[in-house]
Design an enzyme around this catalytic site. Sequence first.
Site: not given
Length: 257
Positions: A65, A155
């Site tokens: 993606v 993250y």
Amino acid sequence: MLTLQDKVAIITGASSGIGQGTAILFSNLGSKLVISGRDDNALDATIRSCNANLKTEIIKVVGDVTDPEIRQQIVETAIENFGKIDILVNGAGILKNDSIENMEMENFDFIMNVNVKSIIALTQLCLPHIIKQKGSIVNVSSVAGTRSFPNVLGYCISKAALDQFTKCVALELADKGVRVNSVNPGVIVTDIHKRAGYTEEEFQKFLTRCKTTHALGRPGSVDEVANTIAFLASDSASFITAELVHVDGGRHAMTPR
């Protein structure tokens, strides 16, 4: 009764984990699907699971993606085959262990590209179609977006950015009838931690710790997150937008003493 009958949904990250579970649930609720992921065989497994009880209209797009051409293909596939886009579930994401002492900028850029930039770009491509349908966007974030944890610095930063994206875009699109929300899971039993480098033994110890790190005393399941995504995407949540819904067994509220 919750339904997504005749809704057209794009779900990224559908080859495993939360994305896969969401695709299966959406198909059971009547949605037509365009699913994407990097693993062709795993997407086929998702399709077989979706079609276990009924023949769902579902099309796969294989690829990363983060690739602009893949993002374009995802949107074009939905419009060419189904003529509309009602729902976008941004489920693709990556977890890597790092800290300020050892984080390499190349890895940080990669995390931000997957977890933030690709989501922004795909949302922009889908937006004209979603506005036309007065549709819904659901982002898969994390409790790490709203709480701080050591050794997953990149993250945490990426998920905090995604949460702001959710709320800002929700405000920008509210007058167009488009709702934007996120789910913020705690520890969910998927392969994401193993892909981040955990051994099987380390992962099992990590799950055992959930007895003390999550108020409900356990990790969550993919189905529990998928059910929340389906609710937020559906007309049953018609007055909910700019919300960060923790599906984390109470972890975000805990303050260990």
